[in-house]
Motif scaffolding. Structure first.
Motif, PDB file in Angstrom:
ATOM      1  N   HIS A  34       0.834  -1.213   0.000  1.00 34.47           N
ATOM      2  CA  HIS A  34       0.000   0.000   0.000  1.00 34.47           C
ATOM      3  C   HIS A  34       0.864   1.257   0.000  1.00 34.47           C
ATOM      4  O   HIS A  34       0.401   2.322  -0.339  1.00 34.47           O
ATOM      5  CB  HIS A  34      -0.948   0.001   1.193  1.00 34.47           C
ATOM      6  CG  HIS A  34      -0.260  -0.026   2.523  1.00 34.47           C
ATOM      7  ND1 HIS A  34       0.182  -1.184   3.091  1.00 34.47           N
ATOM      8  CD2 HIS A  34       0.087   0.975   3.351  1.00 34.47           C
ATOM      9  CE1 HIS A  34       0.758  -0.905   4.247  1.00 34.47           C
ATOM     10  NE2 HIS A  34       0.720   0.393   4.424  1.00 34.47           N
ATOM     11  N   MET A  63       0.914   2.979  -3.148  1.00 35.37           N
ATOM     12  CA  MET A  63      -0.279   3.732  -3.555  1.00 35.37           C
ATOM     13  C   MET A  63       0.069   5.208  -3.692  1.00 35.37           C
ATOM     14  O   MET A  63       0.693   5.807  -2.839  1.00 35.37           O
ATOM     15  CB  MET A  63      -1.372   3.575  -2.494  1.00 35.37           C
ATOM     16  CG  MET A  63      -1.995   2.188  -2.479  1.00 35.37           C
ATOM     17  SD  MET A  63      -3.031   1.891  -3.905  1.00 35.37           S
ATOM     18  CE  MET A  63      -4.404   2.949  -3.494  1.00 35.37           C
ATOM     19  N   SER A  69      -3.203  -2.809  -9.689  1.00 35.01           N
ATOM     20  CA  SER A  69      -3.375  -3.022  -8.236  1.00 35.01           C
ATOM     21  C   SER A  69      -3.979  -4.387  -7.922  1.00 35.01           C
ATOM     22  O   SER A  69      -4.767  -4.526  -6.988  1.00 35.01           O
ATOM     23  CB  SER A  69      -4.236  -1.917  -7.612  1.00 35.01           C
ATOM     24  OG  SER A  69      -3.631  -0.658  -7.789  1.00 35.01           O
ATOM     25  N   MET A  75      -4.178  -5.745  -4.388  1.00 35.90           N
ATOM     26  CA  MET A  75      -5.172  -5.273  -3.423  1.00 35.90           C
ATOM     27  C   MET A  75      -6.463  -6.103  -3.488  1.00 35.90           C
ATOM     28  O   MET A  75      -7.108  -6.356  -2.485  1.00 35.90           O
ATOM     29  CB  MET A  75      -5.485  -3.797  -3.671  1.00 35.90           C
ATOM     30  CG  MET A  75      -6.277  -3.182  -2.526  1.00 35.90           C
ATOM     31  SD  MET A  75      -6.861  -1.540  -2.890  1.00 35.90           S
ATOM     32  CE  MET A  75      -5.344  -0.612  -2.740  1.00 35.90           C
ATOM     33  N   GLU A 116      -8.687   5.192  -8.204  1.00 38.06           N
ATOM     34  CA  GLU A 116      -8.159   4.165  -7.299  1.00 38.06           C
ATOM     35  C   GLU A 116      -9.106   2.959  -7.338  1.00 38.06           C
ATOM     36  O   GLU A 116     -10.246   3.078  -7.798  1.00 38.06           O
ATOM     37  CB  GLU A 116      -8.078   4.716  -5.869  1.00 38.06           C
ATOM     38  CG  GLU A 116      -7.152   5.908  -5.701  1.00 38.06           C
ATOM     39  CD  GLU A 116      -5.677   5.567  -5.887  1.00 38.06           C
ATOM     40  OE1 GLU A 116      -5.352   4.370  -6.029  1.00 38.06           O
ATOM     41  OE2 GLU A 116      -4.859   6.498  -5.927  1.00 38.06           O
ATOM     42  N   HIS A 121     -13.820   1.339  -3.291  1.00 33.11           N
ATOM     43  CA  HIS A 121     -13.699   1.554  -1.852  1.00 33.11           C
ATOM     44  C   HIS A 121     -13.827   0.250  -1.050  1.00 33.11           C
ATOM     45  O   HIS A 121     -13.063   0.010  -0.117  1.00 33.11           O
ATOM     46  CB  HIS A 121     -14.759   2.566  -1.395  1.00 33.11           C
ATOM     47  CG  HIS A 121     -14.691   2.885   0.061  1.00 33.11           C
ATOM     48  ND1 HIS A 121     -13.645   3.598   0.617  1.00 33.11           N
ATOM     49  CD2 HIS A 121     -15.506   2.551   1.094  1.00 33.11           C
ATOM     50  CE1 HIS A 121     -13.832   3.704   1.916  1.00 33.11           C
ATOM     51  NE2 HIS A 121     -14.951   3.077   2.238  1.00 33.11           N
ATOM     52  N   GLN A 168     -10.615  -1.632  -1.067  1.00 34.08           N
ATOM     53  CA  GLN A 168      -9.608  -0.994  -0.197  1.00 34.08           C
ATOM     54  C   GLN A 168      -9.872  -1.335   1.272  1.00 34.08           C
ATOM     55  O   GLN A 168      -8.944  -1.653   2.025  1.00 34.08           O
ATOM     56  CB  GLN A 168      -9.630   0.528  -0.381  1.00 34.08           C
ATOM     57  CG  GLN A 168      -9.192   0.978  -1.762  1.00 34.08           C
ATOM     58  CD  GLN A 168      -9.032   2.492  -1.856  1.00 34.08           C
ATOM     59  OE1 GLN A 168      -8.607   3.137  -0.910  1.00 34.08           O
ATOM     60  NE2 GLN A 168      -9.370   3.055  -3.007  1.00 34.08           N
ATOM     61  N   ASN A 199      -7.384  -3.584   3.626  1.00 33.62           N
ATOM     62  CA  ASN A 199      -6.814  -3.015   4.855  1.00 33.62           C
ATOM     63  C   ASN A 199      -7.186  -3.842   6.083  1.00 33.62           C
ATOM     64  O   ASN A 199      -6.373  -4.004   6.989  1.00 33.62           O
ATOM     65  CB  ASN A 199      -7.268  -1.560   5.034  1.00 33.62           C
ATOM     66  CG  ASN A 199      -6.582  -0.640   4.040  1.00 33.62           C
ATOM     67  OD1 ASN A 199      -5.455  -0.895   3.619  1.00 33.62           O
ATOM     68  ND2 ASN A 199      -7.258   0.424   3.641  1.00 33.62           N
TER      69      ASN A 199
END
Ligand SMILES: [Zn+2]
Length: 319
Positions: A5, A8, A178, A181, A303, A306, A309, A313
């Motif tokens: 990350h 990012m 990405s 992710m 990005e 949501h 992400q 995380n």
């Protein structure tokens, strides 16, 4: 993959209206597919899962006739069954694919001295170099973990000089989606047998990939005013293995023909100097933008979704 990350990027969203490029043909675009973190990037250290991931990925690449290179972290070999982990690397070479060095322990020059960092690269070729040699091939490519190339001019130059002395070429990245992710939430959903969640992550991943591929093509035109040969960063993960047919469809729709990294790197774009210094992992179009004095179309960049992400995380914190 804690730390990915850090790669990012933070973008300033400009209010300026987006200048859409005409829907011109992209027939000249090619892409080298590069898969990092062999013998496998996985949330759970399960040898059968990693074996299955590689079996599906290699089968898919073969079916589509796509060349590819896998970047190896030999430190991962000892994470699971040594013989089976090594067999995965052998399978890549036996399939006619290439292997490169991604350091032994996936370290960053932000934390290590140049000497310690290059010692970790050397440690990371003990299995890969003889394996390639046994197939008449030479270990030629190096990929920086996190795309972190050194925080200072001195350290960056020392690592680059070492790589040159040891016959390595730097494998840049000029396209990425990405995938790392999306990959952890995907592994988690697969392990929990949550079929609807699995399908949702795949759909979100493919929609995001479709969008980012188009963005990089637009970015390539912004810098060079023409189609270019891309080097795409992906990971050796189940998500990509399960989606390989859909990814092939995305490449086809965008007029992208997969080629070897050696072929892609013959594009004169790769002679552009990389002056970037800093702690962040930055892909190469962003490094070249100030050299060429041409802006990238950041207004149009998005990005990952949501919910992805948040899921990433959460899993990363749990580890
Ligand atoms: Zn990596």
């Amino acid at each position: 993959m804690t730390g990915h990350h850090r790669a990012m990027r933070k973008y300033i969203l400009l209010a300026a209206a987006l200048l859409a490029l005409p829907a011109c043909a992209r027939a000249g675009d090619t892409v080298a597919l590069t898969f990092d973190d062999l013998p496998g990037l996985t949330l759970h250290n399960s040898q059968p899962y990693v074996n299955e991931t590689n079996r599906k990925l290699l089968d898919g690449l073969r079916r589509h006739g796509f060349p590819a290179i896998g970047f190896v972290n030999e430190g991962k070999i000892a994470d699971m069954d040594r013989a089976q982990q090594t067999a995965i690397l052998e399978n890549w070479v036996a399939a006619g694919l290439d292997l490169g060095n991604h350091t032994y322990s996936h370290e960053t020059p932000d934390k290590l001295s140049a000497g310690a960092y290059t010692a970790d690269i050397l440690k990371g070729e003990k299995v890969t170099r003889p394996l390639l040699a046994a197939h008449g091939k030479t270990l030629a490519w190096f990929r920086y973990p996190y795309l972190e190339t050194g925080p200072t001019r001195k350290k960056k130059a020392a690592i680059e000089a070492w790589l040159k002395d040891h016959g390595y070429r730097i494998a840049p990245v000029t396209m990425e989606n990405s995938d790392w992710m999306f990959s952890e939430p995907y592994d988690d959903a697969v392990a929990r047998h949550k079929a609807r969640r699995v399908a949702k992550i795949r759909a979100e991943y493919l929609a995001y990939t479709d969008r980012t591929v188009a963005w990089y093509q637009k970015a390539g035109h912004a810098l060079f005013g023409r189609d270019m040969a891309f080097v795409m960063l992906l990971h050796d993960a189940r998500l990509n293995a399960d989606c390989i047919d859909d990814l092939a469809g995305i490449f086809r729709r965008h007029g992208l023909t997969p080629v070897t990294i050696d072929q892609a790197m013959t594009d004169p774009a790769y002679r552009t100097p990389d002056p970037y210094l800093g702690k962040d992992g930055v892909e190469w179009l962003e490094r070249w933008s100030p050299v060429l004095d041409r802006d990238l179309p950041w207004d149009d960049f998005r990005e990952p979704p949501h919910d992805i992400q948040v899921a990433y995380n959460r899993l990363d914190t749990d580890k």
